[in-house]
Design an enzyme around this catalytic site. Structure first.
Site, short mmCIF file in Angstrom:
data_model
loop_
_atom_site.label_atom_id
_atom_site.label_comp_id
_atom_site.label_asym_id
_atom_site.label_seq_id
_atom_site.Cartn_x
_atom_site.Cartn_y
_atom_site.Cartn_z
CB CYS A 267 -30.76 7.36 38.10
SG CYS A 267 -31.41 7.95 39.88
NE ARG A 272 -35.07 6.87 38.46
CZ ARG A 272 -35.53 8.19 37.00
NH1 ARG A 272 -36.06 7.12 36.02
NH2 ARG A 272 -34.31 9.53 36.75
#
Lengths: 317, 494
Positions: A267, A272
């Protein structure tokens, strides 16, 4: 008039069917808590709070969230300092992590349950680190902090204290992590590895450099060549719980990620993508490595290939 | 007439002589003159009005609790803001008045309110800190407590803030609560504070690179542990309290300032009898407070908890024989609350606010307004080096009303409610000079609180309660600024 009545009658049958289908769908989502031994429900956790072999760890990103009320007995791991190195950009060293885990009273056979704010993003990072350093039984609380709170369950402000645990970093599962050179190798030699970018489509396409409000930027926008895009949020229901195994399988299969070949997830900074790493590797059982250098490394590196669909050059003129 | 008296006080920007001159007595004595038949409606109408305002705050809190993305923090911000507004208005918890009475009139009594708040707040904060961060390990700080960097920029900011207070007639929190009393200079001072914040943002980069980035962030418990820090801090507060007792009325032969004689004329019984229980409320309670403070050694100065055994105004007014409701009403809604009780309550409120939402502070929303406008206008970079990593009254680029905005709105509204019911609401006369000086003072305060990462509430009060050195440094420098401002006669520019 008459025609309307007929129409209404005719409509009634599909309406009923629709209602029935909706009710079934609702019931099935309610029941379809993801079937995985790596995910625990709030009910399960509530029943195991006093189990000495279960240790609950909160990893939240907002300061003060844990302190102002946490799941009773939960230990606080601070993502910003405990789970990363604070001078060099790296994950926490095995020595520091072992010390942290022992201080939290974790033994090698403890069931570690992680939860946190922001849909368990940072809890998932914690789960990745626990796996990286070879802990056996690592689980995530389905729905995280938000669901526990929404259900009005008990919170405590008292700091817990446990006798020192005997957790030891015996093996480092380095296959769970890839570095820039590994990814570059995959891209330049066209290796049979799937790359999954879990950022928003705007980041993936290069229209923006980072989500609004985030300061850690890259010089270039876009994505790693060959990467497909499934934003992390598509893996969860509106209440933050994981979607069912079948839904998840279909979701990733739709972009060609079906576990038939190894997967790399990334990411912006790797937090994330920990969430998606957890979904793919721990729930679906695929072979997944996380590229935690992510876009803030790739997009800043001189000479690496980039696909930028939007054609942005600099963030500002 | 009380209104004449008030008009004369307003020239000072606040009502510093109220403790010395039982202006409430004067007002109370005016009560019976009007006669009970006329009195009833004048009780109920303002009372109902105030109740309506407070009910509206409570209803807003209930509503905002259910708003997605808001919840308990927003609801508590409204309730804590209202409580702070009530305490400030009823207890005249005004930093400028406290400092000015101390410096100009050598009257430390209002100042004891602040000392009580700091002492009680410190005790409560330790209880919370020991849960939030069980071991005060170096390198770690309790979450979002107001512990700031100490560089030479901090006293500079404090002095500017003190000068601004004197020039504008109150500090930022003072203006917020006095806005609810109809103080017409307050909007100018608050607008000035927003401008000052803008100026602060522009000078931040220079100051950050010159000194703030290299400054230490000293926290007493890092050096002394929680118990050591509490002992040292309570000793310091107790020592200040002890040193100031010599200025207490009764401790010196100097007669009271002018208004006292006026008070003596209206309420002769409220004179100088020490500690007589039937004596009128305020002086007697203050003497009791002074007695409590002066009998304790500085080493174990729980002087601030000291006032708590004191009966609160309302019960003290109600002996078993029964006191008319009118008397109770006067004690609660009209007369100024005792400094010790007000201060202790502020200390408890400060700790509760820290526990549930964030430390008390009133500048976050004002600063955020300035930051948002400047950012939207393209005049300010989205990132201010280092600023967002420090603790204190944080500013953000926001386009909604923050929890801090809810806090200060409720503060002003509740102060308004209390002012109405206590018949203190009166639109003060505004002159061009008064408006300009308030604006100028506001600019100084805005700049000062931006650089100091908070004002008298955020950096001084919440900072000292949190055992930060930055709080004490700001305290001293604001006091110096007010002293200098008074010497320069800035308070006369109205």
């Amino acid at each position: 008039m008459r025609r309307f009545t007929v129409a209404a009658r005719a409509a009634r049958v599909p309406v009923l069917a629709l209602a029935l289908a909706l009710a079934l769908a609702l019931a099935s989502t309610a029941l379809a808590a993801v079937e995985s031994d790596k995910v625990v429900s709030t009910e399960w956790l509530a029943a195991h709070l006093d189990d000495p072999k279960v240790r609950v760890i909160e990893v939240s990103v907002v300061p003060g969230v844990y302190e102002r009320g946490h799941i009773p007995g939960a230990v606080n791991f601070v993502w910003h300092t405990d789970l990363v190195e604070t001078v060099v950009r790296d994950v926490v060293s095995p020595e520091r992590f072992q010390e942290l885990a022992q201080a939290a009273g974790i033994d090698n056979d403890t069931t570690v349950v992680l939860y946190g704010d922001n849909n368990n993003w940072f809890a998932a990072w914690g789960a990745w680190i626990f796996n990286l350093y070879g802990h056996e039984d690592v689980r995530i609380l389905d729905g995280g902090r938000a669901k526990w709170e929404a259900e009005g369950r008990e919170l405590s402000v008292r700091p817990p204290s446990y006798p020192r645990g005997n957790f030891e970093v015996k093996t480092i599962n380095s296959h769970l992590r890839v570095r820039l050179a590994d990814v570059l190798d995959v891209v330049t030699h066209n290796k049979d590895v799937a790359i999954l970018d879990i950022r928003s489509p705007a980041e993936y396409e290069g229209r923006i450099f980072a989500p609004e409000g985030f300061q850690e930027l890259a010089i270039r926008a876009g994505h790693i060549p060959g990467a497909v895009n499934v934003p992390w949020s598509q893996a969860v229901n509106p209440d933050g719980t994981f979607k069912s195994k079948e839904e998840l399988r279909q979701l990733y299969a739709s972009v060609g990620i079906d576990g038939s070949k190894p997967i790399i997830v990334y990411c912006r900074i790797g937090e994330r993508s920990s969430h998606t790493w957890f979904v793919l590797s721990q729930i679906l059982g695929y072979e997944v490595a996380q590229y935690d250098g992510s876009w803030t490394e790739w997009g800043n590196t001189v000479g690496v290939p980039i696909v930028n669909l939007a054609g942005t050059v600099w963030g500002a003129q | 007439m009380p209104s004449d008296r008030m008009a004369s006080f307003e020239a000072f920007g606040c009502d510093p002589a109220e403790l010395s001159s039982p202006a409430p007595e004067a007002r109370r004595s005016s009560g019976p003159v009007t006669g009970p038949e006329e009195r009833a409606p004048s009780y109920w109408l303002p009372g109902l009005g105030a109740a309506a305002v407070l009910a509206a705050i409570a209803a807003s809190a209930a509503w905002v609790y259910g708003v997605p993305g808001r919840g308990a923090a927003s609801a508590f911000s409204l309730l804590f803001g209202a409580a702070f507004g009530i305490l400030m208005q009823r207890g005249r918890f005004c930093f400028y008045c406290m400092f000015r009475d101390l410096i100009e009139r050598r009257d430390p009594r209002p100042f004891y309110s602040l000392l009580a708040a700091l002492a009680v707040g410190s005790v409560c904060y330790v209880v919370i800190f020991s849960a939030f961060l069980p071991t005060p390990t170096p390198g770690r700080l309790p979450p979002d407590a107001h512990i700031g960097p100490v560089s030479w920029a901090l006293p500079a900011a404090g002095i500017a803030f003190g000068l601004g207070m004197t020039l504008s007639g109150a500090c930022i929190s003072g203006h917020l609560y006095r806005l609810g009393e109809g103080y017409t200079r307050a909007p100018f001072a608050l607008a000035g504070a927003v401008i000052g914040f803008g100026a602060g943002f522009f000078s931040w980069r220079t100051l950050y690179l010159a000194t703030i980035s290299k400054a230490p962030v000293p926290w007493l418990p890092h050096a002394l542990g929680y118990s050591g820090a509490l002992a040292v801090q309570l000793a310091a507060i107790g020592l200040i309290a002890l040193l100031l007792t010599r200025y207490l009325p009764g401790a010196r032969a100097v007669p009271q300032a002018g208004p006292q004689s006026a008070a003596a004329a209206t309420a002769p019984a409220a004179g100088n009898e020490p500690l007589s229980s039937d004596c009128s409320a305020d002086p007697a309670q203050l003497r009791a407070l002074a007695a409590v403070l002066s009998t304790l050694p500085p080493e174990s100065p729980s002087p601030a908890p000291g006032p708590s055994p004191q009966p609160s105004p309302a019960p003290s007014a109600s002996p078993a024989s029964g006191v008319p409701l009118a008397e109770l009403w006067q004690r609660i809604f009209v007369q100024r609350w005792s400094p010790g009780i007000t201060g202790a309550a502020v200390g408890v409120l400060g700790a509760l606010a820290y526990f549930r939402v964030a430390p008390l502070g009133v500048t976050s929303q004002l600063g955020s307004i300035a930051r948002t406008w400047l950012t939207d206008a393209g005049l300010l970079a989205g990132r201010l080096n280092g600023l967002d990593a420090f603790r204190g009254c944080v500013t953000m680029v926001v386009h909604t009303i923050s929890d801090n905005g809810l806090f200060i709105s409720a503060l002003t509204a509740a102060s308004f409610a209390m002012a109405v019911v206590g018949r203190r609401f009166k639109l003060s006369r505004l002159t061009v000079k008064g408006a300009v000086s308030a604006l100028g003072g506001g600019i100084l305060m805005g700049w000062g609180s931006m650089i100091a990462l908070g004002c008298t509430v955020g950096t001084l009060l919440s900072g000292i309660m949190a055992f930060s050195l930055s709080g004490w440094v700001f305290f001293g420098s604001v006091l110096a600024g007010v002293w200098a401002g008074l010497k320069l006669g800035l308070h006369r520019l109205v």
